[in-house]
Design an enzyme around this catalytic site. Structure first.
Site, PDB file in Angstrom:
ATOM      1  N   PRO A 282       0.780  -1.244   0.000  1.00  0.00           N
ATOM      2  CA  PRO A 282       0.000   0.000   0.000  1.00  0.00           C
ATOM      3  C   PRO A 282       0.808   1.289   0.000  1.00  0.00           C
ATOM      4  CG  PRO A 282       0.039  -0.929   2.190  1.00  0.00           C
ATOM      5  CD  PRO A 282       0.873  -1.831   1.326  1.00  0.00           C
ATOM      6  N   CYS A 283       2.131   1.238  -0.234  1.00  0.00           N
ATOM      7  CA  CYS A 283       2.911   2.460  -0.043  1.00  0.00           C
ATOM      8  C   CYS A 283       2.517   3.575  -1.003  1.00  0.00           C
ATOM      9  CB  CYS A 283       4.409   2.173  -0.139  1.00  0.00           C
ATOM     10  SG  CYS A 283       4.880   1.339  -1.651  1.00  0.00           S
ATOM     11  N   LYS A 284       1.972   3.215  -2.180  1.00  0.00           N
ATOM     12  CA  LYS A 284       1.591   4.264  -3.136  1.00  0.00           C
ATOM     13  C   LYS A 284       0.076   4.480  -3.177  1.00  0.00           C
ATOM     14  CE  LYS A 284       5.548   5.290  -5.340  1.00  0.00           C
ATOM     15  NZ  LYS A 284       6.409   4.876  -4.204  1.00  0.00           N
TER      16      LYS A 284
END
Lengths: 378, 325
Positions: A282-284
């Site tokens: 989910p980092c982006k």
């Protein structure tokens, strides 16, 4: 190494504060409360989604105990994403073609680059299945078995996708018992009934363009709330057409090439003690969601302004694929908005309830062939 | 008239079930291989529209077991009905291979027949039996399902026109009314009778009372149909028909509704439920003698044999570590 990393993530997740303030339009992140609201909306509107409790020892205290994550089962996936798009592996398959054939000029002007040279259709088809070796008896020597499985592991480590695709058939016990049921039962439908009507057909008989049989996989899809990134996170467990669980390499076939092996990894599912699932990192998510929401919000605000002027038009379902038959949808959306007690005084734009609906559209771009986005089916 | 052919159940085992079985084996069962209760579930058959060709593709006729299957009180997924079963986990692959499968199968089918004849009960009509062997070191799970179903002699046949769309036969209002009823009270088998403009549903056990003043042409048997194939009703209908042949042998013609609509169709969609009138000649023998039964699940090669779930790629820590690099 991976274990340490996972420990680190667990600690980081534990230490990071719970997001309190709603800022989903500013930076695409949501609070646990908003996650629950958006999840309620999703489960209400699309019955295939439901809330799950998960393992009791893994309950997150910032979410209601009976609303830990969202689940939908048996999401169909008709084709492989790898057969839709070219993959990175194809970049190496470039070949210089020289049509001039050492022509008089001799310069490079006549040379062409042929990309994707020698590209085969994916081997994962019924017609062109991986080679399955003879199934040896179980009584075979035990020693070599260890070696072969070690070799199998090696292959896997070097991401030799082809090798990993071939199901490991070594150890199916040799115990077919066709005499178990003496007579052929005339009332049992044969697995492949010839399709007489053009209507519904058995999945096993569909032919795709290249004459390959279509293989319908199904996925169980979970959405959890990631406390560190403050976004939803998606998890996948897949089954092939024989309902055998998919291996990671097989799951990556259903993920668009831009994301497979980069943002999608196999990790421990946070609401189970032992289950592993494929997950989109989910980092982006927040930044992508922000962009998508900004774009959609503009449309929705415009819609609402126009609506206030006309005062008679029904609230429109703000997502694409509008057909003439979407009238019922509109009413539902309007009812949901009204039920939430929102006044008409202020143009509010896209409501946070819609977050997960939008999120699924975004996820659908990562897994193009898995029909996670049931919201367009209406 | 063509013989009715039924779409067999296909087992779908969620990986979570194998995780639960592993824990159970290590912490509770240890070396015990007694027969334990288990629950599975199935829902209406689903089909999906292929976006490229526009064809409707039927998904499998699945019976699912998952992590909650071993719990006493399991929570059902939405729109699903429960099927109870039993399973036996063997300690060694040799035991698994040598197991007396005929005896185990007969035991399960006798239990079903017994529930039909003595209890006149439908709760065990979908009973299934599962044998497993868990190779915990290699993360491999061998398993073999059986879904016992009674063979009817003479076989059930369907009238000349075959299976038809239920909305055309019964009318949309009737289907909507059934859908409303099932929302509050989902059950695998039910009876339908007209009540004014709408319909009422009742349980199979109350058959005589429920249909007391209803002409046979308005009596309908219905079941949650896990099949999505247009001409093949799902496996549960077989034992329901066996139930009727044994207990209501006077009715040789049955109106069958295969319920396949978990959700109301969208305004552009169509109803998926099917309707057909089945008939069968009188049985030559006493209807209460137990007929033979079939139902071992075929393996991936289409032969009668066990299946194997290889979870090493998703469970083996060493291989997961490689994946993560």
């Amino acid at each position: 190494m991976h274990a340490i990393q996972q420990q680190y993530w667990a600690v980081r997740d534990y230490l990071s504060p719970v997001l309190k303030e709603s800022k989903f339009k500013e930076h695409g992140r949501i609070t646990p409360e908003e996650f629950v609201a958006a999840g309620d909306f999703l489960a209400y509107k699309f019955g295939v989604w439901s809330w799950e409790k998960g393992d009791a020892s893994k309950t997150r205290e910032y979410l209601p105990p009976d609303k830990q994550y969202l689940l939908t089962r048996g999401v169909p996936c008709l084709r492989r994403a790898t057969s839709l798009a070219y993959t990175d592996a194809d970049e190496d398959a470039e070949r210089l073609l020289n049509f001039g054939d050492s022509s008089a000029t001799g310069d490079e002007g006549d040379e062409w680059v042929e990309t994707h040279a020698g590209r085969n259709h994916t081997t994962d088809t019924a017609v062109n299945a991986g080679v399955i070796e003879d199934i040896p008896d179980l009584d075979g020597p035990g020693e070599t078995e260890g070696v072969t499985s070690a070799m199998g592991g090696l292959n896997f480590g070097t991401t030799s996708a082809a090798a990993a695709e071939i199901p490991d058939m070594d150890e199916i016990p040799d115990m077919e018992e066709d005499d178990l049921e003496a007579e052929d039962d005339e009332a049992t439908a044969a697995p492949k009934v010839p399709a007489k009507t053009p209507g519904v057909i058995d999945a096993a008989e569909i032919e795709v363009a290249k004459g390959n049989l279509l293989q319908v996989r199904t996925y169980d899809v979970m959405i959890t709330y990631d406390k560190y990134y403050q976004t939803p996170r998606i998890w996948l467990i897949g089954y092939d057409e024989n309902r055998t669980p998919l291996t990671p390499a097989q799951i990556f076939q259903d993920i668009s090439a831009d994301h497979a092996l980069k943002t999608v990894t196999i990790e421990a599912f946070p609401h189970s003690t032992s289950l592993q699932a494929a997950s989109v990192h989910p980092c982006k998510h927040a930044s992508v969601m922000k962009k998508v929401i900004e774009r959609m919000n503009a449309g929705v605000v415009e819609e609402q302004l126009a609506q206030r002027k006309s005062k008679e038009g029904k609230k429109k379902w703000p997502f694409g694929r509008k057909t003439s038959g979407a009238g019922k949808e509109d009413k539902n959306a309007a009812a949901a908005a009204a039920a939430a007690g929102q006044g008409e005084d202020e143009v509010e734009g896209l409501r946070v309830d819609m977050y997960l609906v939008v999120f699924l559209k975004f996820i659908a771009s990562i897994v193009p062939t898995i029909e996670v986005d049931s919201t367009t089916a209406f | 008239m063509p013989i009715v052919q039924f779409a067999p159940f296909s087992s779908l085992v969620q990986p979570a079930f194998w995780h639960e079985l592993t824990n159970l084996k290590i912490d509770v069962l240890r070396l015990s291989d007694e027969i334990l209760p288990i629950t599975g579930s199935y829902s209406v058959g689903r089909s999906v529209k292929d976006r490229e060709t526009g064809q409707e593709i039927a998904l499998g006729c699945n019976l699912t077991i998952g992590s909650e299957s071993l719990e006493k009180r399991s929570q059902l997924p939405p729109h699903s009905v429960i099927a109870s079963g039993a399973f036996k986990n063997f300690n060694t692959i040799e035991d698994f291979k040598a197991a007396d499968k005929t005896a185990l199968f007969n035991q399960a089918s006798e239990e079903i027949w017994d529930s039909i004849i003595t209890k006149k009960d439908t709760s065990l009509l979908n009973k299934f039996f599962l044998i497993t062997y868990a190779d915990l070191k290699k993360y491999k799970y061998y398993y073999w399902f059986s879904f016992p179903a009674f063979v009817s002699k003479p076989a059930w046949e369907i009238g000349g026109e075959g299976w038809k769309d239920a909305d055309g036969e019964l009318g949309v209002e009737v289907l909507q009314s059934i859908h409303r009823n099932l929302q509050s009270d989902s059950r695998p088998f039910f009876l339908v009778r007209p009540a004014g403009n709408s319909v009422e549903i009742g349980s199979i056990e109350d058959h005589d009372q429920f249909f007391a003043n209803v002409p046979p042409t308005s009596q309908t048997l219905a079941f949650i149909d896990p099949s999505a194939l247009p001409d093949n009703p799902g496996w549960p209908l077989r034992n329901l028909l066996a139930y009727f042949r044994a207990l209501h042998s006077s009715s040789t013609q049955l109106r069958i509704l295969c319920w396949r609509d978990a959700e109301l169709p969208s305004s552009t969609g169509t109803w998926k439920s099917r309707f057909g009138v089945l008939s069968a000649g009188a049985a030559g023998v006493d209807p209460t003698t137990k007929p033979s039964a079939v139902g071992w699940e075929k393996n991936v090669q289409g032969k009668l044999g066990p299946r194997v779930a290889d979870l090493a790629p998703m469970m083996d820590p060493a291989r997961l570590a490689n994946q993560a690099v």
